[in-house]
Design a protein around this motif. Structure first.
Motif, short mmCIF file in Angstrom:
data_model
loop_
_atom_site.label_atom_id
_atom_site.label_comp_id
_atom_site.label_asym_id
_atom_site.label_seq_id
_atom_site.Cartn_x
_atom_site.Cartn_y
_atom_site.Cartn_z
N ASN A 119 6.98 59.41 51.36
CA ASN A 119 7.22 60.31 50.68
C ASN A 119 7.50 61.63 51.48
OD1 ASN A 119 6.66 59.01 48.22
ND2 ASN A 119 4.48 58.94 48.89
N LEU A 120 8.39 62.52 50.90
CA LEU A 120 8.80 63.56 51.83
C LEU A 120 8.47 65.12 51.19
CD1 LEU A 120 12.41 62.96 52.60
CD2 LEU A 120 10.46 62.26 53.91
N TYR A 121 7.89 66.07 51.85
CA TYR A 121 7.51 67.38 51.34
C TYR A 121 8.51 68.26 52.21
CZ TYR A 121 4.94 71.60 50.74
OH TYR A 121 4.46 73.02 50.20
N MET A 122 9.40 69.18 51.49
CA MET A 122 10.08 69.93 52.06
C MET A 122 10.02 71.27 51.68
SD MET A 122 13.70 67.96 52.86
CE MET A 122 14.45 69.06 53.57
N GLY A 149 10.06 55.68 48.33
CA GLY A 149 9.62 56.99 48.72
C GLY A 149 9.92 58.27 47.57
N VAL A 150 9.39 59.58 47.55
CA VAL A 150 9.88 60.40 46.50
C VAL A 150 9.86 61.67 47.58
CG1 VAL A 150 8.85 61.85 44.67
CG2 VAL A 150 8.81 59.52 44.52
N LEU A 151 11.01 62.43 47.13
CA LEU A 151 11.29 63.93 47.58
C LEU A 151 10.60 64.99 46.70
CD1 LEU A 151 12.46 65.84 49.60
CD2 LEU A 151 14.46 65.33 48.32
N LEU A 206 16.71 62.05 39.33
CA LEU A 206 15.90 63.51 39.29
C LEU A 206 14.77 63.31 38.28
CD1 LEU A 206 15.56 66.49 39.62
CD2 LEU A 206 17.01 66.77 37.49
N LEU A 207 13.47 63.29 38.82
CA LEU A 207 12.43 63.30 38.08
C LEU A 207 11.88 64.27 37.28
CD1 LEU A 207 10.29 60.78 40.72
CD2 LEU A 207 11.84 60.05 38.79
N ARG A 208 11.92 65.41 38.07
CA ARG A 208 11.42 66.89 37.43
C ARG A 208 11.91 67.80 38.14
NH1 ARG A 208 4.81 67.96 37.07
NH2 ARG A 208 4.80 69.92 35.75
N THR A 209 12.13 68.98 37.58
CA THR A 209 12.52 70.36 38.09
C THR A 209 11.92 71.51 37.47
OG1 THR A 209 14.40 71.27 39.55
CG2 THR A 209 14.81 70.54 37.17
N ILE A 234 11.79 67.27 42.10
CA ILE A 234 11.25 65.98 42.53
C ILE A 234 12.47 64.65 42.51
CG2 ILE A 234 9.34 64.30 42.16
CD1 ILE A 234 7.95 66.46 40.89
N LEU A 235 12.63 64.21 43.47
CA LEU A 235 13.66 63.23 43.16
C LEU A 235 13.20 61.80 44.10
CD1 LEU A 235 15.88 66.05 44.48
CD2 LEU A 235 16.91 64.48 42.76
N ARG A 236 14.07 60.70 43.79
CA ARG A 236 13.90 59.50 44.35
C ARG A 236 15.08 58.85 44.52
NH1 ARG A 236 9.47 56.53 42.01
NH2 ARG A 236 10.08 55.27 44.07
N GLN A 237 15.44 57.88 45.68
CA GLN A 237 16.73 56.98 45.58
C GLN A 237 16.79 56.37 44.35
OE1 GLN A 237 19.09 56.20 49.01
NE2 GLN A 237 17.00 55.89 50.06
#
Length: 240
Positions: A119-122, A149-151, A206-209, A234-237
């Motif tokens: 998972n990535l936190y940016m 993973g989820v970004l 796209l999971l959420r914005t 919040i995104l994932r491949q």
């Protein structure tokens, strides 16, 4: 591999001359005003057993907070000086720090081969890159995420540019922001309108914005703390 690009030179200069004085780093907010709010938004969307990478961790302030909520956290930065500060000031048994240039996808691939999907936190990282470099950074993000993973990304919104223009006109440039410019760091721009281009729907889900802000350490003469308009996503491949 340690990058020889201009970002590496500028950020190493910035971090190697940091004194640790309160308020010196413009965006170095207390985690209560940053990572704590972010975790509440993305924690339910990620597999907590995967490593969490704080991509662009700076001095590790937010990384240390994240380590209280995830079993394995890795903080990465382009600047060796920043990594050393983070190791010294924000260590924990479940954190490791290392140098990683997001513009070196092969290095991201090597890290993925070492730790697997992550998972990535940016927090406010992409806008520091010129638009010409965004596609390469996204390649690195894809390689680090893998299939599971989820970004979580929080970035300046389209309202940030006029916000800064008004702020500087009214009060002058905040010292912490002026220090960034003195090190030849010239932020680019990315906002919510760029999401579809940066993370196209044929490659990402796209999971959420939604709206957010970047809480800074700068207090105005009015007593108000500067909070820069931002958005989170919040995104994932996309799974084939």
């Amino acid at each position: 591999m340690i990058s020889a690009n201009r970002y590496s030179t500028s950020w190493e200069s910035f971090w190697s001359t940091s004194t640790g004085a309160p308020g010196e780093i413009f965006w170095d907010a207390n985690p209560a005003h940053a990572a704590q709010q972010d975790v509440a938004l993305f924690q339910g969307s990620v597999d907590p057993q995967l490593p969490l990478i704080d991509l662009g961790c700076g001095n590790g302030t937010q990384t240390r907070f994240l380590a209280d909520h995830f079993p394995r956290v890795l903080g990465t930065e382009i600047s060796p000086a920043a990594v050393e500060i983070a190791r010294t000031k924000h260590a924990a048994a479940n954190i490791s720090y290392r140098v990683l240039d997001v513009l070196c996808p092969d290095d991201a691939q090597a890290l993925h081969e070492e730790i697997g999907d992550a998972n990535l936190y940016m927090r406010a990282v992409l806008h520091q890159l010129s638009p010409a470099d965004h596609a390469t950074a996204i390649q690195s993000i894809e390689r680090l995420l893998g299939r599971k993973g989820v970004l979580y990304l929080v970035e300046l919104s389209s309202a940030a540019e006029p916000f800064f223009a008004q702020l500087i006109t009214q009060y002058g440039p905040p010292p912490g922001l002026a220090r960034v410019f003195r090190h030849q760091i010239t932020p680019g721009m990315v906002n919510e309108n760029d999401l579809g281009v940066l993370f196209p729907s044929n490659r990402f889900t796209l999971l959420r914005t939604g709206p957010s802000h970047i809480h800074t350490v700068h207090t105005l003469p009015t007593g108000e703390v500067v909070k820069v308009p931002a958005f989170y996503t919040i995104l994932r491949q996309r799974q084939s």
